[in-house]
Scaffold this motif. Structure first.
Motif, PDB file in Angstrom:
ATOM      1  N   ALA A  87      -1.517  13.379   8.603  1.00 52.15           N
ATOM      2  CA  ALA A  87      -0.863  13.511   7.355  1.00 52.15           C
ATOM      3  C   ALA A  87       0.410  14.068   7.337  1.00 52.15           C
ATOM      4  O   ALA A  87       1.476  13.824   6.602  1.00 52.15           O
ATOM      5  CB  ALA A  87      -1.668  14.103   6.180  1.00 52.15           C
ATOM      6  N   GLY A 104       5.485  11.571  -1.572  1.00 53.30           N
ATOM      7  CA  GLY A 104       4.582  10.502  -1.027  1.00 53.30           C
ATOM      8  C   GLY A 104       5.578   9.162  -0.418  1.00 53.30           C
ATOM      9  O   GLY A 104       5.084   8.053  -0.632  1.00 53.30           O
ATOM     10  N   LEU A 138       3.933   6.880   2.229  1.00 57.03           N
ATOM     11  CA  LEU A 138       2.377   6.634   2.178  1.00 57.03           C
ATOM     12  C   LEU A 138       2.386   5.229   2.543  1.00 57.03           C
ATOM     13  O   LEU A 138       1.173   4.899   3.338  1.00 57.03           O
ATOM     14  CB  LEU A 138       1.944   7.086   0.805  1.00 57.03           C
ATOM     15  N   PHE A 154       1.725   5.679   6.246  1.00 59.26           N
ATOM     16  CA  PHE A 154       0.587   6.256   6.497  1.00 59.26           C
ATOM     17  C   PHE A 154      -0.540   5.255   6.582  1.00 59.26           C
ATOM     18  O   PHE A 154      -1.653   5.254   7.317  1.00 59.26           O
ATOM     19  CB  PHE A 154       0.391   7.443   5.613  1.00 59.26           C
ATOM     20  N   LYS A 155      -0.590   4.445   5.399  1.00 59.59           N
ATOM     21  CA  LYS A 155      -1.667   3.236   5.405  1.00 59.59           C
ATOM     22  C   LYS A 155      -1.570   2.279   6.586  1.00 59.59           C
ATOM     23  O   LYS A 155      -2.544   2.134   6.899  1.00 59.59           O
ATOM     24  CB  LYS A 155      -1.267   2.569   4.074  1.00 59.59           C
ATOM     25  N   TRP A 210      -6.943   2.537  -2.256  1.00 54.70           N
ATOM     26  CA  TRP A 210      -5.543   3.186  -1.686  1.00 54.70           C
ATOM     27  C   TRP A 210      -5.116   4.157  -2.749  1.00 54.70           C
ATOM     28  O   TRP A 210      -4.651   5.327  -2.405  1.00 54.70           O
ATOM     29  CB  TRP A 210      -4.831   2.394  -0.995  1.00 54.70           C
ATOM     30  N   GLN A 239      -3.573   8.149  -2.282  1.00 55.72           N
ATOM     31  CA  GLN A 239      -2.212   8.194  -2.912  1.00 55.72           C
ATOM     32  C   GLN A 239      -2.266   9.538  -3.971  1.00 55.72           C
ATOM     33  O   GLN A 239      -1.636  10.527  -3.702  1.00 55.72           O
ATOM     34  CB  GLN A 239      -1.364   7.338  -3.497  1.00 55.72           C
ATOM     35  N   PHE A 263      -3.205  12.890  -2.102  1.00 61.05           N
ATOM     36  CA  PHE A 263      -2.075  13.270  -1.219  1.00 61.05           C
ATOM     37  C   PHE A 263      -1.082  13.805  -2.324  1.00 61.05           C
ATOM     38  O   PHE A 263      -0.285  14.744  -2.005  1.00 61.05           O
ATOM     39  CB  PHE A 263      -1.402  11.892  -0.496  1.00 61.05           C
TER      40      PHE A 263
END
Length: 446
Positions: A214, A236, A239, A242-243, A424, A428, A431
């Motif tokens: 992260a 984010g 993100l 990140f995914k 997802w 999010q 996060f």
């Protein structure tokens, strides 16, 4: 020396923190009361090595010395409990500036200590708000990325039809994904069970994702927005990237997603040391465990964590210092002096330097670690090679994480996403929204 793994440390920590002595048969209270040293350690992977070193130091000097180790992801609650006791730790650790903010009232001035005087870069130390005192000194310099088995990756490169022919061809997320997907597709031919070790959501291993992984999107966001202290909110921005990497870890794995909730660090280590997996996200602190698993330096290489962020090919490893020593100013003057003397011995004596740099595998920020005391840790050497090649280090953004609760909630939402019980959007929300909530909560409680 046989090192303790995080999963085993978790099972032992209750007994350790109940007052079992690390050496000499004395409790932590007895040690502190006698003007000795009581070290509350936050690194389970060095628990046994640290106990052995403490026993040797105590035998040489006659100073009582207890080491206790908190289980993975329980250090903050253990520290809170231990500091409240009549005879608290004389030496403890904080995690960066956010951690120091929580415990600064216990931190003695370390300006006169050898560990501060011997820092290569004294600006790394953490100061009081007015800048007049040195309250925390960095313990080690560490790095993390995607560790790989050179021997197994070579088998892939030599495989007919392999799209990438050498490690230099892995330079961004697209090329990493190509290699990983092809390894997964041809795993039986290559003699592996998957490209990546099990992701794992047991507390012994989930920190690799809710903290270190992260940190990658956070670091890029903080760099873009020029953030240099903990922000009240985050966007984010990265993100989607990140995914990307989470999806890759989940798909090209030794382990089906249905089994991830109970997978431990021991499972991931077994995957990489036995040759069931090629890639293993972890850091320089994992080197002793890899050695214990039978690997040698010639078998180990490291890649940066690529996730698809524009310009990521210009970055190397994620490198920094998370853990800082503090000397407890509420300990007796005798215990504080004993603690300072030990830290001086640790970074200047042959035995201390040998244990810290080679037995425990640390790269240190101190001027005294030269010559044969320069680390032989290949993971740290890989980070240095990226720097020498002109790549920028990716800063440790997780130093600004608002709380353990934020990390736990993030882990839970990623696991739900992995198992198909959540979307997802939940990741999010944990996060971004969770960050704002936890920062606001910490300020209201301060």
């Amino acid at each position: 020396m046989k090192r303790i793994t995080k999963a085993l440390a978790a099972s032992l920590s209750v007994a350790m923190l109940a007052g079992m002595a690390a050496c000499g048969g004395s409790s932590s209270s007895d040690t502190a009361q006698a003007g000795g040293i009581y070290y509350l350690n936050n690194k389970p992977e060095i628990a046994n090595s640290m106990k052995d070193l403490a026993a040797s130091y105590s035998k040489q000097t006659g100073v009582p010395f207890t080491v206790q180790t908190a289980a993975s992801q329980t250090y903050q609650q253990s520290l809170k409990s231990e500091l409240a006791k009549n005879q608290p730790p004389t030496l403890f650790q904080v995690l960066g500036p956010v951690g120091l903010k929580d415990w600064h009232e216990y931190a003695a001035d370390m300006s006169d200590t050898e560990v501060y005087k011997q820092l290569k870069d004294q600006s790394m130390a953490l100061k009081s708000d007015d800048g007049s005192q040195i309250l925390a000194v960095p313990v080690v310099q560490e790095t993390f990325g995607i560790i790989y088995r050179k021997d197994l990756l070579k088998k892939y490169f030599e495989m007919p039809g392999a799209s990438i022919k050498n490690v230099k061809g892995i330079r961004d997320f697209e090329t990493l994904k190509t290699v990983s997907d092809e390894i997964q597709k041809h795993k039986d031919e290559l003699g592996v069970k998957g490209a990546f070790t099990s992701m794992g959501f047991d507390p012994s291993t989930s920190w690799r994702y809710n903290t270190h992984l992260a940190s990658v999107p956070l670091a890029y966001e903080f760099a873009q927005d020029n953030i240099t202290q903990q922000p009240a909110t985050i966007k984010g921005t990265y993100l989607p990237e990140f995914k990307n990497i989470i999806d890759l870890y989940l798909k090209d794995s030794t382990t089906p997603t249905s089994a991830l909730s109970s997978k431990t660090m021991d499972d991931a280590l077994a995957d990489i040391t036995t040759g069931d997996a090629v890639f293993f996200q972890n850091g320089s602190w994992a080197w002793p465990d890899l050695v214990d698993g039978g690997l040698n330096a010639d078998q180990i290489g490291v890649l940066p964590i690529y996730s698809g962020v524009p310009g990521e090919e210009n970055y190397g490893m994620s490198t920094g210092s998370e853990t800082y020593w503090c000397i407890n100013k509420k300990a007796s003057p005798e215990a504080q002096k004993a603690t300072k003397d030990f830290l001086k011995w640790l970074i200047t004596s042959d035995e201390g330097r040998e244990a810290w740099s080679h037995t425990m595998g640390f790269t240190t920020p101190f001027k005294t670690f030269t010559g044969k005391y320069v680390t032989d840790n290949p993971i740290m050497k890989a980070a240095d090679q990226y720097t020498a090649a002109g790549k920028k280090n990716l800063p440790w953004a997780f130093l600004y994480d608002p709380s353990q609760q934020w990390k736990d909630n993030l882990s839970n939402s990623i696991l739900e996403y992995a198992q198909g019980t959540g979307k997802w959007d939940g990741v999010q929300s944990s996060f971004v929204d969770g960050w704002a909530k936890e920062v606001a909560s910490s300020k209201s409680n301060s």
